[in-house]
Design a protein around this motif. Structure first.
Motif, PDB file in Angstrom:
ATOM      1  N   THR A 122      58.900  35.745  31.533  1.00 59.62           N
ATOM      2  CA  THR A 122      59.556  35.334  30.299  1.00 59.62           C
ATOM      3  C   THR A 122      60.180  36.569  29.680  1.00 59.62           C
ATOM      4  O   THR A 122      59.603  37.662  29.730  1.00 59.62           O
ATOM      5  N   ASP A 123      61.347  36.394  29.130  1.00 61.45           N
ATOM      6  CA  ASP A 123      62.074  37.485  28.474  1.00 61.45           C
ATOM      7  C   ASP A 123      62.204  38.706  29.378  1.00 61.45           C
ATOM      8  O   ASP A 123      62.079  39.854  28.929  1.00 61.45           O
ATOM      9  N   GLY A 124      62.384  38.475  30.691  1.00 63.43           N
ATOM     10  CA  GLY A 124      62.554  39.572  31.632  1.00 63.43           C
ATOM     11  C   GLY A 124      61.279  40.336  31.969  1.00 63.43           C
ATOM     12  O   GLY A 124      61.332  41.346  32.654  1.00 63.43           O
ATOM     13  N   ARG A 125      60.147  39.857  31.494  1.00 59.96           N
ATOM     14  CA  ARG A 125      58.862  40.520  31.754  1.00 59.96           C
ATOM     15  C   ARG A 125      58.030  39.656  32.687  1.00 59.96           C
ATOM     16  O   ARG A 125      57.784  38.486  32.397  1.00 59.96           O
ATOM     17  N   THR A 126      57.572  40.234  33.771  1.00 54.08           N
ATOM     18  CA  THR A 126      56.740  39.527  34.730  1.00 54.08           C
ATOM     19  C   THR A 126      55.276  39.791  34.407  1.00 54.08           C
ATOM     20  O   THR A 126      54.886  40.930  34.179  1.00 54.08           O
ATOM     21  N   GLN A 127      54.488  38.725  34.382  1.00 54.12           N
ATOM     22  CA  GLN A 127      53.071  38.803  34.059  1.00 54.12           C
ATOM     23  C   GLN A 127      52.242  38.225  35.203  1.00 54.12           C
ATOM     24  O   GLN A 127      52.647  37.245  35.825  1.00 54.12           O
ATOM     25  N   ALA A 128      51.092  38.820  35.449  1.00 56.05           N
ATOM     26  CA  ALA A 128      50.071  38.250  36.321  1.00 56.05           C
ATOM     27  C   ALA A 128      48.945  37.794  35.401  1.00 56.05           C
ATOM     28  O   ALA A 128      48.434  38.580  34.599  1.00 56.05           O
ATOM     29  N   VAL A 129      48.584  36.531  35.486  1.00 52.96           N
ATOM     30  CA  VAL A 129      47.582  35.940  34.603  1.00 52.96           C
ATOM     31  C   VAL A 129      46.460  35.392  35.482  1.00 52.96           C
ATOM     32  O   VAL A 129      46.717  34.655  36.436  1.00 52.96           O
ATOM     33  N   PHE A 130      45.211  35.775  35.145  1.00 55.03           N
ATOM     34  CA  PHE A 130      44.089  35.375  35.984  1.00 55.03           C
ATOM     35  C   PHE A 130      42.816  35.280  35.158  1.00 55.03           C
ATOM     36  O   PHE A 130      42.723  35.843  34.062  1.00 55.03           O
ATOM     37  N   ASN A 131      41.841  34.562  35.708  1.00 50.86           N
ATOM     38  CA  ASN A 131      40.555  34.359  35.026  1.00 50.86           C
ATOM     39  C   ASN A 131      39.672  35.592  35.125  1.00 50.86           C
ATOM     40  O   ASN A 131      39.610  36.246  36.164  1.00 50.86           O
ATOM     41  N   ASP A 132      38.958  35.855  34.060  1.00 51.44           N
ATOM     42  CA  ASP A 132      37.949  36.904  34.032  1.00 51.44           C
ATOM     43  C   ASP A 132      36.740  36.433  34.842  1.00 51.44           C
ATOM     44  O   ASP A 132      36.311  35.278  34.721  1.00 51.44           O
ATOM     45  N   THR A 133      36.189  37.294  35.664  1.00 52.69           N
ATOM     46  CA  THR A 133      35.070  36.921  36.527  1.00 52.69           C
ATOM     47  C   THR A 133      33.860  36.468  35.728  1.00 52.69           C
ATOM     48  O   THR A 133      33.218  35.471  36.052  1.00 52.69           O
ATOM     49  N   ARG A 134      33.504  37.185  34.679  1.00 51.90           N
ATOM     50  CA  ARG A 134      32.332  36.807  33.884  1.00 51.90           C
ATOM     51  C   ARG A 134      32.546  35.438  33.228  1.00 51.90           C
ATOM     52  O   ARG A 134      31.615  34.639  33.141  1.00 51.90           O
ATOM     53  N   ALA A 135      33.760  35.172  32.781  1.00 55.56           N
ATOM     54  CA  ALA A 135      34.056  33.867  32.194  1.00 55.56           C
ATOM     55  C   ALA A 135      34.018  32.783  33.268  1.00 55.56           C
ATOM     56  O   ALA A 135      33.569  31.662  33.009  1.00 55.56           O
ATOM     57  N   LEU A 136      34.468  33.116  34.466  1.00 51.05           N
ATOM     58  CA  LEU A 136      34.480  32.168  35.580  1.00 51.05           C
ATOM     59  C   LEU A 136      33.067  31.687  35.924  1.00 51.05           C
ATOM     60  O   LEU A 136      32.853  30.510  36.199  1.00 51.05           O
ATOM     61  N   ILE A 137      32.108  32.595  35.865  1.00 51.96           N
ATOM     62  CA  ILE A 137      30.734  32.231  36.231  1.00 51.96           C
ATOM     63  C   ILE A 137      29.906  31.760  35.037  1.00 51.96           C
ATOM     64  O   ILE A 137      28.796  31.263  35.222  1.00 51.96           O
ATOM     65  N   ALA A 138      30.437  31.897  33.832  1.00 56.58           N
ATOM     66  CA  ALA A 138      29.702  31.481  32.636  1.00 56.58           C
ATOM     67  C   ALA A 138      29.327  29.999  32.750  1.00 56.58           C
ATOM     68  O   ALA A 138      30.146  29.167  33.113  1.00 56.58           O
ATOM     69  N   GLY A 139      28.076  29.707  32.473  1.00 58.60           N
ATOM     70  CA  GLY A 139      27.607  28.329  32.520  1.00 58.60           C
ATOM     71  C   GLY A 139      27.234  27.849  33.914  1.00 58.60           C
ATOM     72  O   GLY A 139      26.820  26.711  34.079  1.00 58.60           O
ATOM     73  N   SER A 140      27.394  28.717  34.909  1.00 59.89           N
ATOM     74  CA  SER A 140      27.018  28.340  36.277  1.00 59.89           C
ATOM     75  C   SER A 140      25.648  28.940  36.607  1.00 59.89           C
ATOM     76  O   SER A 140      25.055  29.643  35.798  1.00 59.89           O
ATOM     77  N   LYS A 141      25.196  28.696  37.808  1.00 59.68           N
ATOM     78  CA  LYS A 141      23.947  29.275  38.286  1.00 59.68           C
ATOM     79  C   LYS A 141      24.182  30.610  38.980  1.00 59.68           C
ATOM     80  O   LYS A 141      23.272  31.186  39.567  1.00 59.68           O
ATOM     81  N   ILE A 142      25.392  31.102  38.879  1.00 55.62           N
ATOM     82  CA  ILE A 142      25.791  32.326  39.555  1.00 55.62           C
ATOM     83  C   ILE A 142      25.598  33.511  38.603  1.00 55.62           C
ATOM     84  O   ILE A 142      26.033  33.469  37.453  1.00 55.62           O
ATOM     85  N   GLU A 143      24.972  34.572  39.092  1.00 60.59           N
ATOM     86  CA  GLU A 143      24.790  35.803  38.322  1.00 60.59           C
ATOM     87  C   GLU A 143      25.905  36.788  38.685  1.00 60.59           C
ATOM     88  O   GLU A 143      26.398  36.793  39.817  1.00 60.59           O
ATOM     89  N   TYR A 144      26.255  37.649  37.741  1.00 61.40           N
ATOM     90  CA  TYR A 144      27.330  38.615  37.980  1.00 61.40           C
ATOM     91  C   TYR A 144      27.041  39.489  39.200  1.00 61.40           C
ATOM     92  O   TYR A 144      27.945  39.784  39.988  1.00 61.40           O
ATOM     93  N   ALA A 145      25.803  39.882  39.384  1.00 63.91           N
ATOM     94  CA  ALA A 145      25.441  40.734  40.528  1.00 63.91           C
ATOM     95  C   ALA A 145      25.806  40.079  41.859  1.00 63.91           C
ATOM     96  O   ALA A 145      26.079  40.773  42.841  1.00 63.91           O
ATOM     97  N   GLU A 146      25.857  38.749  41.882  1.00 60.91           N
ATOM     98  CA  GLU A 146      26.190  38.029  43.111  1.00 60.91           C
ATOM     99  C   GLU A 146      27.685  38.041  43.415  1.00 60.91           C
ATOM    100  O   GLU A 146      28.085  37.718  44.533  1.00 60.91           O
TER     101      GLU A 146
END
Length: 164
Positions: A122-146
């Motif tokens: 947008t407006d000549g600026r290219t962005q890469a947008v992605f999910n944060d890993t800690r947010a991705l696993i939040a509420g799951s049975k997955i721990e960050y160490a995994e």
């Protein structure tokens, strides 16, 4: 009643527009983690143009032994339906070696995989947008160490590919 294709296309377009609507260069605050605000989505400005950013990300994923499962071109889908929108592609990627053990531990985590990165301009600026890993696993049975040596490395890879 609207045809299913029209509804599906509208849903994809709405999702893409929602992802692109946030202020560029600033992460979206959406999740809580241990009482602190956490950035659930990161938006990093690429030093490359749109097509080169998409190409570099796809090549980097493949070079790391991961698979590009799909590339969704939201702008093309919009055009096919008489709509206009900015350049917008979602790269869907991952590796069963990393994802399968996580989905075995927590079957619902399959809704978070494979990983995705949105490339938009947008407006000549290219962005890469992605999910944060800690947010991705939040509420799951997955721990960050995994995931610190697998999913978290995808974040680092995306940042490196678009900024170096």
């Amino acid at each position: 009643m609207l045809p299913f294709k029209t509804i599906l296309t509208a849903a994809f377009a709405a999702a893409a527009l929602t992802a692109c609507a946030a202020p560029h260069g600033k992460p979206h605050p959406r999740a809580e983690h241990q009482g602190q605000r956490m950035n659930s989505i990161h938006s990093i400005e690429s030093k490359y143009g749109f097509d080169e950013t998409v190409s570099r990300l796809q090549n980097a994923v493949k070079d790391k032994g991961m698979t590009v499962f799909a590339v969704i071109d939201h702008q093309a889908a919009a055009k096919e339906n008489g709509l206009n929108m900015q350049l917008s592609k979602v790269i869907v990627f991952g590796t069963p070696k990393a994802g399968t053990p996580l989905m075995v531990k927590d079957p619902a985590f399959a809704l978070q995989l494979p990983l995705r990165v949105l490339v938009t301009e947008t407006d000549g600026r290219t962005q890469a947008v992605f999910n944060d890993t800690r947010a991705l696993i939040a509420g799951s049975k997955i721990e960050y160490a995994e995931v610190e040596n697998t999913l978290a490395n995808a974040e680092k890879l995306i940042r490196k590919v678009v900024t170096e």
